[in-house]
Design a protein around this motif. Structure first.
Motif, mmCIF file in Angstrom:
data_model
loop_
_atom_site.group_PDB
_atom_site.id
_atom_site.type_symbol
_atom_site.label_atom_id
_atom_site.label_comp_id
_atom_site.label_asym_id
_atom_site.label_seq_id
_atom_site.Cartn_x
_atom_site.Cartn_y
_atom_site.Cartn_z
ATOM 1 N N SER A 202 30.189 40.276 32.510
ATOM 2 C CA SER A 202 31.500 40.036 31.915
ATOM 3 C C SER A 202 32.377 39.196 32.833
ATOM 4 C CB SER A 202 32.207 41.364 31.627
ATOM 5 O OG SER A 202 31.473 42.117 30.690
ATOM 6 N N TYR A 203 33.033 38.224 32.268
ATOM 7 C CA TYR A 203 33.994 37.414 33.026
ATOM 8 C C TYR A 203 34.970 36.760 32.051
ATOM 9 C CZ TYR A 203 30.829 33.576 31.650
ATOM 10 O OH TYR A 203 30.050 32.698 30.936
ATOM 11 N N ASP A 204 36.123 36.389 32.573
ATOM 12 C CA ASP A 204 37.083 35.627 31.780
ATOM 13 C C ASP A 204 36.811 34.141 32.016
ATOM 14 O OD1 ASP A 204 38.505 37.656 30.516
ATOM 15 O OD2 ASP A 204 39.850 37.944 32.215
ATOM 16 N N GLY A 286 41.558 32.971 47.468
ATOM 17 C CA GLY A 286 41.777 34.404 47.647
ATOM 18 C C GLY A 286 41.417 35.236 46.436
ATOM 19 N N LEU A 287 40.964 34.587 45.356
ATOM 20 C CA LEU A 287 40.615 35.311 44.128
ATOM 21 C C LEU A 287 39.091 35.307 43.930
ATOM 22 C CD1 LEU A 287 43.294 33.810 41.675
ATOM 23 C CD2 LEU A 287 43.482 35.889 43.068
ATOM 24 N N SER A 288 38.621 36.258 43.115
ATOM 25 C CA SER A 288 37.190 36.337 42.791
ATOM 26 C C SER A 288 36.912 35.395 41.622
ATOM 27 C CB SER A 288 36.819 37.771 42.425
ATOM 28 O OG SER A 288 35.456 37.868 42.119
ATOM 29 N N VAL A 289 37.088 34.105 41.908
ATOM 30 C CA VAL A 289 37.054 33.086 40.856
ATOM 31 C C VAL A 289 36.265 31.885 41.346
ATOM 32 C CG1 VAL A 289 38.471 31.518 39.458
ATOM 33 C CG2 VAL A 289 39.349 33.792 40.045
ATOM 34 N N CYS A 290 35.479 31.261 40.453
ATOM 35 C CA CYS A 290 34.913 29.946 40.774
ATOM 36 C C CYS A 290 35.452 28.945 39.750
ATOM 37 C CB CYS A 290 33.394 29.969 40.800
ATOM 38 S SG CYS A 290 32.570 30.876 39.500
ATOM 39 N N ALA A 291 35.883 27.783 40.235
ATOM 40 C CA ALA A 291 36.512 26.787 39.369
ATOM 41 C C ALA A 291 36.032 25.400 39.756
ATOM 42 C CB ALA A 291 38.031 26.872 39.488
ATOM 43 N N ILE A 303 37.651 24.136 34.610
ATOM 44 C CA ILE A 303 37.292 25.463 34.095
ATOM 45 C C ILE A 303 37.286 26.474 35.243
ATOM 46 C CG2 ILE A 303 36.003 24.673 32.081
ATOM 47 C CD1 ILE A 303 33.848 25.804 34.840
ATOM 48 N N ALA A 304 37.467 27.739 34.873
ATOM 49 C CA ALA A 304 37.402 28.820 35.853
ATOM 50 C C ALA A 304 36.681 30.015 35.243
ATOM 51 C CB ALA A 304 38.802 29.230 36.298
ATOM 52 N N LEU A 305 35.829 30.658 36.059
ATOM 53 C CA LEU A 305 35.171 31.904 35.683
ATOM 54 C C LEU A 305 35.725 32.989 36.592
ATOM 55 C CD1 LEU A 305 33.215 29.610 34.688
ATOM 56 C CD2 LEU A 305 31.345 31.228 35.025
ATOM 57 N N ILE A 306 36.320 34.028 35.982
ATOM 58 C CA ILE A 306 37.036 35.058 36.728
ATOM 59 C C ILE A 306 36.335 36.395 36.513
ATOM 60 C CG2 ILE A 306 39.289 36.134 37.110
ATOM 61 C CD1 ILE A 306 40.475 33.672 35.615
ATOM 62 N N PHE A 307 35.846 36.990 37.583
ATOM 63 C CA PHE A 307 35.043 38.209 37.457
ATOM 64 C C PHE A 307 35.875 39.486 37.554
ATOM 65 C CE2 PHE A 307 32.250 34.827 38.924
ATOM 66 C CZ PHE A 307 31.270 34.895 37.950
ATOM 67 N N ASP A 308 37.077 39.390 38.080
ATOM 68 C CA ASP A 308 37.986 40.540 38.136
ATOM 69 C C ASP A 308 39.127 40.286 37.160
ATOM 70 O OD1 ASP A 308 39.816 42.499 38.629
ATOM 71 O OD2 ASP A 308 39.810 42.267 40.817
ATOM 72 N N PRO A 309 39.154 40.977 36.004
ATOM 73 C CA PRO A 309 40.157 40.688 34.975
ATOM 74 C C PRO A 309 41.597 40.836 35.459
ATOM 75 C CG PRO A 309 38.963 42.732 34.472
ATOM 76 C CD PRO A 309 38.245 42.077 35.598
ATOM 77 N N MET A 332 33.954 36.645 28.215
ATOM 78 C CA MET A 332 32.534 36.389 27.984
ATOM 79 C C MET A 332 31.704 37.586 28.422
ATOM 80 S SD MET A 332 32.478 33.240 26.809
ATOM 81 C CE MET A 332 30.733 32.847 26.973
ATOM 82 N N GLY A 333 30.553 37.732 27.787
ATOM 83 C CA GLY A 333 29.573 38.726 28.220
ATOM 84 C C GLY A 333 29.840 40.135 27.749
#
Length: 335
Positions: A202-204, A286-291, A303-309, A332-333
């Motif tokens: 799951s990710y945003d 500093g965020l759990s994000v890849c962009a 685009i960004a995929l964020i694993f911590d909502p 997603m997911g």
């Protein structure tokens, strides 16, 4: 029987593989974006074509603005005759721009329009075309027009899904279209891959729009000219790891592959990343994000995929401070 039919097509954005996917046999991971163009079609005594993009309507008499629409109609009517169906005149109206305030988001393309017209004509005859046939018919239109894009946009928009796409040889298709009938060409093995991806994590997924126009055609030519074997191999490796990471729910593989794809793009041409796209990416610190940038670059979207909502709203606020607008957000997911 219904007299008026309505259809729609969405947009797409690349997670990884842009530019490399232009080379036959190389792949990309592409996300469907459900921001839509729509069209209505109904039988008519004569052909009437209208689009929100232009302030007038035409028939099938060749017209520069409507050339893409008219060529798609001609292709579809050739295909209909192959199916033993006699074409009939219609009234077709296209609506929407995949953007706002006169600016395009960069999530759509000429491919969105071609697929919209194909779906509209099919709806008029109450024909249910498979996503794969939609893709092939649209690709024929663009290849015949001399478009040398990867056709990944067509694949993603036709299948309306997160996909892995591996491109075919457009020069080969152009050649066989000059020597074989359309019906035979559509039945050939084109040697491409379109595979839906169901993320096991799951990710945003966020799309940030920089409100800047995309890279110029001159710069695209420069970037394409810089593509070499090292870039292609690194891109394919990143794309395949990303696909695997998404399918298996491996967060580390997803993050690593997005970073590799990002670094590889930057090595191709630093102008792909405008100051606004750099800010879009730096806002994730500093965020759990890849962009990363998405598509041609030089403007438009990242685009960004964020694993911590919990961090999703933080990133949205950071983007807002930098005048980056979230035009699409999806969880997603989650089954």
């Amino acid at each position: 029987m219904k007299t008026k039919y309505q259809v729609q097509t969405g947009g797409k954005l690349y997670l990884a593989g842009e530019y490399a996917v232009l080379t036959p046999g190389y792949g990309a991971v592409i996300q469907f974006i459900p921001i839509y163009l729509s069209a209505t079609i109904q039988e008519s005594r004569s052909y009437q074509l209208a689009s929100d993009l232009f302030g007038y309507q035409v028939d099938l008499t060749p017209n520069k603005d409507y050339a893409l629409i008219q060529e798609t109609i001609r292709l579809m009517e050739e295909w209909l005759k192959d199916q033993g169906i006699a074409p009939k005149p219609f009234d077709l109206h296209l609506r929407g721009t995949l953007g706002e305030e006169g600016k395009k988001y960069g999530i759509g393309s000429s491919g969105s329009v071609v697929l919209l017209v194909i779906k509209a004509v099919a709806a008029l005859y109450e024909l249910d075309l498979s996503p794969d046939l939609l893709f092939r018919l649209a690709a024929v239109v663009l290849v015949q027009r001399g478009d040398n894009g990867s056709m990944g946009d067509l694949a993603c928009i036709a299948f309306e899904d997160l996909i892995y796409y591996q491109s075919f040889d457009r020069a080969w298709l152009h050649e066989v279209l000059t020597s074989q009938p359309l019906s035979q060409v559509l039945d050939l093995d084109w040697d491409y891959q379109i595979c839906s991806i169901q993320p096991a994590i799951s990710y945003d997924f966020l799309v940030g729009w920089t409100k800047e126009p995309a890279i110029s055609s001159d710069l695209i030519r420069q970037v394409k000219g810089a593509i070499n074997e090292v870039f292609l191999k690194e891109s394919q490796s990143a794309v395949k790891i990303l696909e695997k990471g998404l399918r298996e729910g491996n967060k580390k593989e997803i993050e690593t592959s997005i970073k590799r794809a990002d670094k590889n793009l930057k090595s191709l041409n630093p102008l792909i990343y405008t100051p606004a796209l750099k800010e879009l990416q730096e806002a994730t610190e500093g965020l759990s994000v890849c962009a990363k940038s998405s598509g041609a670059g030089g403007g438009d979207c990242g685009i960004a995929l964020i694993f911590d909502p919990v961090e999703t709203q933080t990133l949205i606020e950071r983007w807002k401070e930098k005048n980056i607008e979230v035009i699409y957000q999806e969880r997603m997911g989650d089954s």
